[in-house]
Scaffold this active site. Structure first.
Site, short mmCIF file in Angstrom:
data_model
loop_
_atom_site.label_atom_id
_atom_site.label_comp_id
_atom_site.label_asym_id
_atom_site.label_seq_id
_atom_site.Cartn_x
_atom_site.Cartn_y
_atom_site.Cartn_z
N HIS A 152 -38.96 -16.15 42.97
CA HIS A 152 -38.33 -16.24 44.04
C HIS A 152 -39.34 -16.78 45.10
O HIS A 152 -38.82 -17.08 46.28
CB HIS A 152 -37.48 -14.86 44.08
CG HIS A 152 -36.36 -14.95 43.54
ND1 HIS A 152 -36.14 -14.02 42.16
CD2 HIS A 152 -35.12 -15.32 43.81
CE1 HIS A 152 -35.16 -14.21 41.69
NE2 HIS A 152 -34.33 -14.86 42.56
N GLU A 191 -25.54 -16.60 34.14
CA GLU A 191 -27.08 -16.54 33.87
C GLU A 191 -27.60 -15.86 32.77
O GLU A 191 -28.97 -16.10 32.42
CB GLU A 191 -27.49 -15.63 35.28
CG GLU A 191 -27.23 -16.11 36.70
CD GLU A 191 -27.55 -15.07 37.76
OE1 GLU A 191 -28.45 -15.27 38.35
OE2 GLU A 191 -26.46 -14.38 37.79
N ASP A 205 -32.33 -17.93 35.82
CA ASP A 205 -32.19 -17.02 35.00
C ASP A 205 -31.49 -17.30 33.58
O ASP A 205 -32.16 -16.72 32.49
CB ASP A 205 -30.97 -15.82 35.43
CG ASP A 205 -31.93 -14.90 36.72
OD1 ASP A 205 -33.20 -14.86 36.29
OD2 ASP A 205 -31.59 -14.72 37.54
N CYS A 237 -26.21 -23.83 40.68
CA CYS A 237 -27.10 -23.43 41.76
C CYS A 237 -28.38 -22.76 41.57
O CYS A 237 -29.14 -22.45 42.47
CB CYS A 237 -26.53 -22.25 42.73
SG CYS A 237 -26.14 -20.59 41.53
C1 PEP Z 1 -30.60 -18.57 39.06
O1 PEP Z 1 -30.79 -17.44 38.19
O2 PEP Z 1 -30.39 -19.55 38.80
C2 PEP Z 1 -29.85 -18.40 40.46
C3 PEP Z 1 -29.45 -19.23 41.15
O3 PEP Z 1 -30.24 -16.98 40.90
P1 PEP Z 1 -31.62 -16.34 41.51
O4 PEP Z 1 -32.46 -17.38 41.43
O5 PEP Z 1 -31.18 -15.78 42.79
O6 PEP Z 1 -32.00 -15.23 40.64
MG MG Z 2 -30.37 -15.60 38.99
#
Ligand code: PEP
Ligand code: MG
Length: 851
Positions: free
Chosen positions: A457, A694, A718, A764
């Site tokens: 993140h 995910e 994920d 995403c």
């Molecule tokens: C993902 O897991 O790809 C996602 C978009 O969610 P995050 O990165 O916030 O876990």
């Molecule tokens: Mg995620």
């Protein structure tokens, strides 16, 4: 964490009786003790609440859980709390302070009785209708029967109750540890002593310092007990004899310091070395002096004081939050680096349960002097005492005090604990999401992280903020002295220390070319992204703030494909209410000027802690209570968030998206909460409901999820970590964690096939902006890509080069390949055919080059 157990019949009968709380470090022990007590009640009603362990298997006690147990057990008859060892007592005391309703506090007795014996006699007395005072007295005398049965005590051991206050047991030990009684052995001593029912004082016979209470780490340190000094232990109370014997035995074992630490000062934990070498994490070239993060001083004058009782509660809540954080890090450190390194945190934890220190803070709080000033004052005093110690090694331990103290100040003020030391390239071990979000763009030109991975993140937030980043660079980068010049290329992962002027020039001309290309892409960013053969692909943006939304609109985003709502209130210590959330969502909708926004419900857990939603430490947080799992356990919070989303959806095109779904039941339950949240006016007409994909199980049984959703969005970050069993924040496995692995692609393929003609499929995760992944995703059937705002123009430009039919055959080939590297080579080769440029898109850098 807290479990309610009743050896009971109707609740009303139980309520007329004194309630009991069992506080233990071990949940198994507490539940077994309650079962045993239940045997004595023969069906008579009684409320017994358990607040024990941090979870089913992790030892520990938690003040908030105890407080909640007290609230549940409270009745006009009152409550008696039985506790096991040392910090259980402290947690119970903190729990009393945390109670919002002070009238409850008056009906609670903390019992010094031994847990098992005390619980059994207290349960019998309470079930028989005894008053709170009678129940507490029964419990206190619980061991008398056993003591009488085992005949006369030996001289000095277990004196009769009336003599307990006077009888003192005394012993003397020489300090055998080469560095004396420094923080770690002192912490060991303190925790042993706190576990016993005795009042223990220590005196340094060699220097005359003391006496000080042995249960206070900050006071024990002031004894300056160095190697060879003689220390007197003086104990009174029921377990005085055990206490002295324990301390003497412990001193003989050098307080269990591991041999290498007995001969050398403890080293800070080293990060796990990276196997893969530096990785590209956010494109861009940066060159500048190496900078670090340093603690930012808190100015108490900027934090006005509230009402004293309220301020004290703030201290306790912040201390409890930091304790949980440190316990969490301790669990992880023990798992990764072993118990010796983990024991470093024991000294930190001891400080946070130091009754002397907390007592001093409490005494300082008064009208005009709030939590921040009181905490800072007490901390400065303890630090001063430590810094004045004659032994240089002990003096250095003042840094531990400062580190923990600053964490509490951060929790109290919500201010990031560390800031950059000056303008340049930040080199750090890792960054939290809050630290990344708080980086000062006027100072930071680029970031190099020793740990981390491109889908952590921290990397995601840095990309959103257009900061060039290289991750997984290995611990050696932490040794680079501040001020040395470093050059990084966030598109390739290349790092150069002290680059030659020609090299800097070469990179600068590359950067200038990239900037020109970007100008051309941005000029077309407002136009739709349509492939050469006429297929429209939506390019939306991933947002974490209202300012991201403004940037996304300016960047030409077709909507917001993912709003990470957990990032909106990262620095908050209390949950935002419905109105605050509505304001944020409305502002995002407004900034996107009528384009659809996809609000994802809180996705907390894993590497995203949220101060106002404390969680017990988990050994594997990414496999624990994350996303929808946590939200469904905190339904009030979820309902509030959904109510705020419904409000926004009534006037702007809005979608709601659920994270970390692994079963249809989670969707069904979340939809029920949504219906409750929408209230009497019903679900907003234009609200779309979707799920993230995910978790591999969700991808594999997508058919079972589709009836409950209007769209799906694949979270490749994920999905990749779970499919390849490679934790996304772990630099050592970052190279493995590639969304182009055919194992991941087959899951995406399965989702696209099942959803085809029924619901739209978006991606995403970070793969959506990876130029080598885009043709494959489009070829598999993905029709929306959601990316960080700075990537929108580039991704649209990439789509305009594609031929969807060709992409489909490319994707078909990719599915049959053995690994991600093969897929990357395949796409690069195809691009080279069409563009004559096979060099771009490398993912791994070549290490830290010098010159
Ligand atoms: C993902 O897991 O790809 C996602 C978009 O969610 P995050 O990165 O916030 O876990
Ligand atoms: Mg995620």
């Amino acid at each position: 964490m807290t479990e309610s157990t009743s050896a009971n019949a109707p609740a009303t009968d139980a309520e007329r009786r004194v309630g009991l709380i069992v506080v233990s470090h071990s949940r198994a022990l507490a539940l077994a003790a309650v079962t045993l007590a239940g045997e004595m009640l023969h069906g008579r009603p009684l409320t017994i609440e358990v607040a024990a362990g941090l979870d089913d298997t992790t030892f520990g006690t938690d003040a908030v859980s105890i407080m909640q147990a007290i609230e549940r057990a409270d009745s006009p008859a009152g409550v008696v709390v039985l506790m096991d060892l040392g910090s259980a007592v402290l947690s119970a005391e903190l729990a009393l302070d945390l109670l919002q309703d002070s009238s409850i506090r008056d009906r609670v007795t903390l019992s010094p009785a031994p847990l098992v014996e005390g619980l059994i006699v207290a349960a019998v007395a309470a079930a028989g209708g005894a008053s709170r005072e009678e129940v507490a007295a029964e419990a206190r005398n619980a061991v008398m029967g056993k003591a009488a049965h085992l005949s006369t005590p030996e001289p000095g051991v277990a004196p009769e109750p009336e003599d307990q206050a006077q009888a003192a047991i005394v012993g003397v030990f020489p300090v055998a540890n080469p560095h004396g009684l420094h923080a770690r052995p002192a912490a060991r001593l303190v925790s042993e002593v706190r576990a016993l029912d005795a009042s223990v004082q220590l005196r340094n016979l060699t220097t005359g310092a003391g006496p000080v209470p042995a249960a206070s780490l900050s006071r024990v340190a002031t004894l300056t007990a160095l190697h060879g000094h003689e220390v007197e232990v003086r104990a009174t109370g029921p377990q005085a004899q055990e206490a002295v014997e324990h301390v003497l035995a412990l001193a003989k074992r050098r307080f269990d310091e591991p041999p290498e630490q007995v001969s050398a000062p403890p080293a800070p934990p080293r990060p796990t070395p990276s196997r893969s070498g530096p990785l590209a994490a956010s494109p861009g070239i940066a060159v500048g002096p190496v900078r670090r993060l340093a603690a930012e001083p808190v100015d108490p004058a900027l934090h006005p004081a509230g009402e004293p009782a309220q301020e004290w509660r703030r201290v306790l809540a912040s201390v409890a939050a930091v304790r949980r954080e440190i316990e969490h890090v301790r669990v992880l450190t023990e798992r990764e680096l072993g118990p010796d390194q983990a024991s470093i945190f024991d000294a930190h934890l001891s400080l946070l349960t130091d009754t002397e220190l907390l007592g001093d803070v409490k005494a300082r709080i008064r009208p005009g002097t709030g939590a921040v000033a009181a905490w800072a004052g007490s901390l400065a005093e303890v630090e001063r005492q430590w810094a004045e110690l004659p032994d240089p090694y002990l003096r250095e331990r003042a840094a531990d005090v400062r580190a923990v103290g600053e964490q509490v100040l951060q929790a109290l003020t919500g201010q990031p604990a560390r800031r950059m030391t000056g303008e340049g390239v930040l080199v750090a071990s890792d960054l939290t999401p809050a630290e990344t979000a708080g980086l000062d763009l006027a100072l930071v030109t680029g970031v190099v992280l020793a740990q981390g991975s491109p889908t952590s993140h921290a990397a995601i937030l840095a990309r959103a903020r257009d900061i060039p980043v290289v991750v997984a660079a290995g611990p050696e980068v932490l040794g680079i002295p501040e001020g040395r010049t470093i050059l990084l290329d966030g598109a390739t992962g290349a790092l150069h220390l002290d680059p030659a002027p020609e090299l800097i020039e070469e990179y600068q001309s590359r950067a200038a070319e990239a900037a020109e290309q970007r100008v051309r892409q941005v000029a077309l960013a407002d136009h739709p992204a349509v492939s050469r053969d006429g297929t429209r692909i939506l390019v939306a943006a991933n947002l974490g703030s209202v300012s991201d939304a403004r940037a996304a609109l300016a960047a030409g985003a077709d909507g917001a494909g993912l709003v990470r709502t957990e990032f909106l209130f990262l620095d908050r210590t209390a949950a935002p209410d419905i109105n605050e959330q509505q304001d944020q969502y409305d502002s995002i909708a407004e900034a996107m000027e009528g384009r659809r926004i996809t609000l994802r419900t809180l996705d907390v857990g894993g590497d995203k802690p949220l101060p106002y939603l404390p969680m017990p430490p988990e050994a594997n947080p990414f496999l624990g209570q994350r996303g929808i799992r946590l939200s469904l356990r905190n339904r009030d919070l979820l309902r509030d968030q959904m109510a705020a989303i419904c409000h926004t959806a009534r006037h702007s095109p809005t979608s709601i998206m659920l994270p970390m779904v692994s079963t249809p039941d989670e969707l069904i339950e979340a939809r029920q909460v949504l219906v409750e949240a929408a209230g009497s006016s019903g679900l907003p007409a234009g609200l779309h409901i979707g799920t993230m994909i995910e978790v591999p199980s969700a991808a594999l049984k997508i058919e079972a999820l589709l009836p409950y959703v209007d769209f799906v969005s694949i979270g490749t970050n994920d999905l990749t970590q779970y499919t390849l069993a490679a934790e996304r924040g772990n630099g050592a496995v970052a190279a493995l964690s590639d969304a182009l692995d055919p194992g991941v692609l087959r899951l995406i393929d399965h989702v696209c096939r099942a959803a085809s003609g029924r619901v739209d499929v978006a991606v995403c995760g970070e793969a959506a902006s990876d130029e080598l992944a885009i043709p494959i995703l489009v070829g598999l059937g993905v029709r929306e890509l959601s990316v960080s705002p700075p990537a929108v123009a580039r991704v649209k430009a990439a789509i305009r080069q594609l031929d969807v039919e060709h992409c489909a055959s490319l994707a078909g080939q990719a599915l049959t390949l053995p690994g991600a590297t093969d897929v990357r080579k395949l796409v690069l080769a195809t691009m080279a055919e069409t563009q004559g440029d096979a060099e771009s898109g490398t993912r791994t850098g070549s290490g830290v080059a010098t010159g």
